[in-house]
Design a protein around this motif. Sequence first.
Motif, PDB file in Angstrom:
ATOM      1  N   TYR A 213       0.847  -1.199   0.000  1.00  0.00           N
ATOM      2  CA  TYR A 213       0.000   0.000   0.000  1.00  0.00           C
ATOM      3  C   TYR A 213       0.884   1.251   0.000  1.00  0.00           C
ATOM      4  O   TYR A 213       0.676   2.172  -0.814  1.00  0.00           O
ATOM      5  CB  TYR A 213      -0.924   0.022   1.212  1.00  0.00           C
ATOM      6  N   SER A 214       1.865   1.285   0.888  1.00  0.00           N
ATOM      7  CA  SER A 214       2.744   2.457   0.978  1.00  0.00           C
ATOM      8  C   SER A 214       3.504   2.679  -0.322  1.00  0.00           C
ATOM      9  O   SER A 214       3.707   3.823  -0.748  1.00  0.00           O
ATOM     10  CB  SER A 214       3.736   2.280   2.137  1.00  0.00           C
ATOM     11  N   PHE A 215       3.902   1.592  -0.973  1.00  0.00           N
ATOM     12  CA  PHE A 215       4.603   1.718  -2.244  1.00  0.00           C
ATOM     13  C   PHE A 215       3.663   2.245  -3.329  1.00  0.00           C
ATOM     14  O   PHE A 215       4.080   3.009  -4.207  1.00  0.00           O
ATOM     15  CB  PHE A 215       5.198   0.372  -2.668  1.00  0.00           C
ATOM     16  N   GLY A 216       2.388   1.862  -3.262  1.00  0.00           N
ATOM     17  CA  GLY A 216       1.402   2.407  -4.198  1.00  0.00           C
ATOM     18  C   GLY A 216       1.313   3.920  -4.085  1.00  0.00           C
ATOM     19  O   GLY A 216       1.195   4.634  -5.086  1.00  0.00           O
ATOM     20  N   VAL A 217       1.378   4.422  -2.844  1.00  0.00           N
ATOM     21  CA  VAL A 217       1.379   5.873  -2.627  1.00  0.00           C
ATOM     22  C   VAL A 217       2.620   6.493  -3.273  1.00  0.00           C
ATOM     23  O   VAL A 217       2.532   7.531  -3.946  1.00  0.00           O
ATOM     24  CB  VAL A 217       1.329   6.209  -1.121  1.00  0.00           C
ATOM     25  N   VAL A 218       3.782   5.850  -3.105  1.00  0.00           N
ATOM     26  CA  VAL A 218       5.026   6.348  -3.714  1.00  0.00           C
ATOM     27  C   VAL A 218       4.904   6.385  -5.232  1.00  0.00           C
ATOM     28  O   VAL A 218       5.352   7.337  -5.882  1.00  0.00           O
ATOM     29  CB  VAL A 218       6.227   5.476  -3.286  1.00  0.00           C
ATOM     30  N   LEU A 219       4.284   5.365  -5.816  1.00  0.00           N
ATOM     31  CA  LEU A 219       4.113   5.327  -7.275  1.00  0.00           C
ATOM     32  C   LEU A 219       3.298   6.526  -7.755  1.00  0.00           C
ATOM     33  O   LEU A 219       3.629   7.147  -8.783  1.00  0.00           O
ATOM     34  CB  LEU A 219       3.436   4.021  -7.693  1.00  0.00           C
ATOM     35  N   PHE A 220       2.261   6.877  -7.021  1.00  0.00           N
ATOM     36  CA  PHE A 220       1.458   8.037  -7.413  1.00  0.00           C
ATOM     37  C   PHE A 220       2.173   9.352  -7.081  1.00  0.00           C
ATOM     38  O   PHE A 220       2.016  10.340  -7.811  1.00  0.00           O
ATOM     39  CB  PHE A 220       0.082   7.985  -6.770  1.00  0.00           C
ATOM     40  N   GLU A 221       2.954   9.384  -6.010  1.00  0.00           N
ATOM     41  CA  GLU A 221       3.772  10.570  -5.732  1.00  0.00           C
ATOM     42  C   GLU A 221       4.703  10.844  -6.915  1.00  0.00           C
ATOM     43  O   GLU A 221       4.869  11.983  -7.354  1.00  0.00           O
ATOM     44  CB  GLU A 221       4.624  10.345  -4.476  1.00  0.00           C
ATOM     45  N   THR A 222       5.298   9.768  -7.427  1.00  0.00           N
ATOM     46  CA  THR A 222       6.257   9.877  -8.523  1.00  0.00           C
ATOM     47  C   THR A 222       5.583  10.318  -9.815  1.00  0.00           C
ATOM     48  O   THR A 222       6.146  11.100 -10.588  1.00  0.00           O
ATOM     49  CB  THR A 222       6.962   8.519  -8.739  1.00  0.00           C
ATOM     50  N   LEU A 223       4.376   9.833 -10.050  1.00  0.00           N
ATOM     51  CA  LEU A 223       3.628  10.178 -11.261  1.00  0.00           C
ATOM     52  C   LEU A 223       3.033  11.586 -11.188  1.00  0.00           C
ATOM     53  O   LEU A 223       3.009  12.318 -12.189  1.00  0.00           O
ATOM     54  CB  LEU A 223       2.510   9.157 -11.483  1.00  0.00           C
ATOM     55  N   ARG A 236      -5.158  17.185   2.233  1.00  0.00           N
ATOM     56  CA  ARG A 236      -5.817  16.129   1.471  1.00  0.00           C
ATOM     57  C   ARG A 236      -4.845  14.995   1.156  1.00  0.00           C
ATOM     58  O   ARG A 236      -3.674  15.206   0.884  1.00  0.00           O
ATOM     59  CB  ARG A 236      -6.346  16.729   0.172  1.00  0.00           C
ATOM     60  N   SER A 237      -5.331  13.756   1.172  1.00  0.00           N
ATOM     61  CA  SER A 237      -4.512  12.591   0.904  1.00  0.00           C
ATOM     62  C   SER A 237      -4.340  12.393  -0.599  1.00  0.00           C
ATOM     63  O   SER A 237      -5.318  12.370  -1.354  1.00  0.00           O
ATOM     64  CB  SER A 237      -5.167  11.346   1.525  1.00  0.00           C
ATOM     65  N   LEU A 238      -3.093  12.228  -1.034  1.00  0.00           N
ATOM     66  CA  LEU A 238      -2.837  11.953  -2.440  1.00  0.00           C
ATOM     67  C   LEU A 238      -3.440  10.616  -2.846  1.00  0.00           C
ATOM     68  O   LEU A 238      -3.932  10.465  -3.962  1.00  0.00           O
ATOM     69  CB  LEU A 238      -1.325  11.946  -2.709  1.00  0.00           C
ATOM     70  N   ALA A 239      -3.411   9.641  -1.941  1.00  0.00           N
ATOM     71  CA  ALA A 239      -3.977   8.318  -2.250  1.00  0.00           C
ATOM     72  C   ALA A 239      -5.454   8.432  -2.621  1.00  0.00           C
ATOM     73  O   ALA A 239      -5.913   7.822  -3.597  1.00  0.00           O
ATOM     74  CB  ALA A 239      -3.797   7.380  -1.062  1.00  0.00           C
ATOM     75  N   GLN A 240      -6.200   9.222  -1.862  1.00  0.00           N
ATOM     76  CA  GLN A 240      -7.623   9.408  -2.156  1.00  0.00           C
ATOM     77  C   GLN A 240      -7.809  10.102  -3.499  1.00  0.00           C
ATOM     78  O   GLN A 240      -8.657   9.708  -4.311  1.00  0.00           O
ATOM     79  CB  GLN A 240      -8.290  10.218  -1.040  1.00  0.00           C
TER      80      GLN A 240
END
Length: 357
Positions: A213-223, A236-240
């Motif tokens: 899950y945490s790595f998924g957040v990193v993937l979207f941070e990077t994108l 606001r949460s980037l994941a959301q």
Amino acid sequence: MASTMNQFAHLPIPLEDVMKATNNFHHDNIIEHGGVGIAYKGRLLWFGRLMEITARRFDCKHGDGDLEFLAEISALSNLKHKNLVSIIGFCDEIDEKIIVTTYEANGSLGQYLNSLNLTWKQRLRICLGVARALSYLHYEKGRDYAILHCNINSNTILLDVNWETKLSGFEFSIKQSVNDKDQVGPCEHTGTMGSVDPAIEKTGGVTHKSDIYSFGVVLFETLCGRKAVIQNEADRSLAQMAKYGYENGPLDDIIDPHLLNQILSPQSLLIYSKVAYSCLKEDPADRPNMHYVMAKLEKALELQLRGESIVRLFFSYFSIFFFFGVHHSCILIFNFYLYFYILFYSKVRENRMVKEI
């Protein structure tokens, strides 16, 4: 704890040497203020070799930090992978607890999320490096235990002088039997704000799917070129935001604008965003394992590189037409294609002969 530290007897570094290396922990050498203490850069003369180092000085007042100190030493001294930060040694003298690792010249991924200098290809390679490191931690053939990192975020992903990934931040890591990595384990530290697996609140602990899950957040941070928590938007949460953007589209609305013209393969973006989204599934059982994530990121990078090759080829043809004119260009391009057709046909025949043998 003293008896436990005996197994690391080859790693101690005198406090005097660490202080000399960091100029007595001078404030000009501070790299970061972390959750367990302060990290300093320095130059250590060790076994006749002058090394660029990072010295993480744990805050161990009133006994705090002892477990984290031991957890990081245990993890780094027993794990060897090109995408993990390398331990040089540690200092455990008086009231000082310090872990010394190799210095990674380009800092952390978190410093470059919105940087124009970090290309999409570099970002893909960095994320693939993290996936390879996590795949190694979660399961390595021949090893009877798994390591749950429990601290995956863009600041624990370090970058060396060649922009290669070096995963750090093992102070909260947990060792589990490889057969129990799906079982919930207790962990006082469950992640960084914005990157924490929401399932932990329900289950009361972590599994290897918490890292995913945490790595998924990193993937979207990077994108998206944004931190896990978006400031000035009511935190606001980037994941959301990423999940909403993926489900309702278009993704262009959340992708870092300066990256859009660098993504030369729509299929690469589709694969990347799909696997990032799957990592953020609410139910941990619905999230993929890291082997799967790694394979998908490898494919995404392959397609991006192929797209870049096509663009380079196009500009090569354009240059030929520009400098040689239409007639000579047609002859050159015909010979070019003929050469590669013969090369390709020869390779096919060779492969067939090998199969027949």
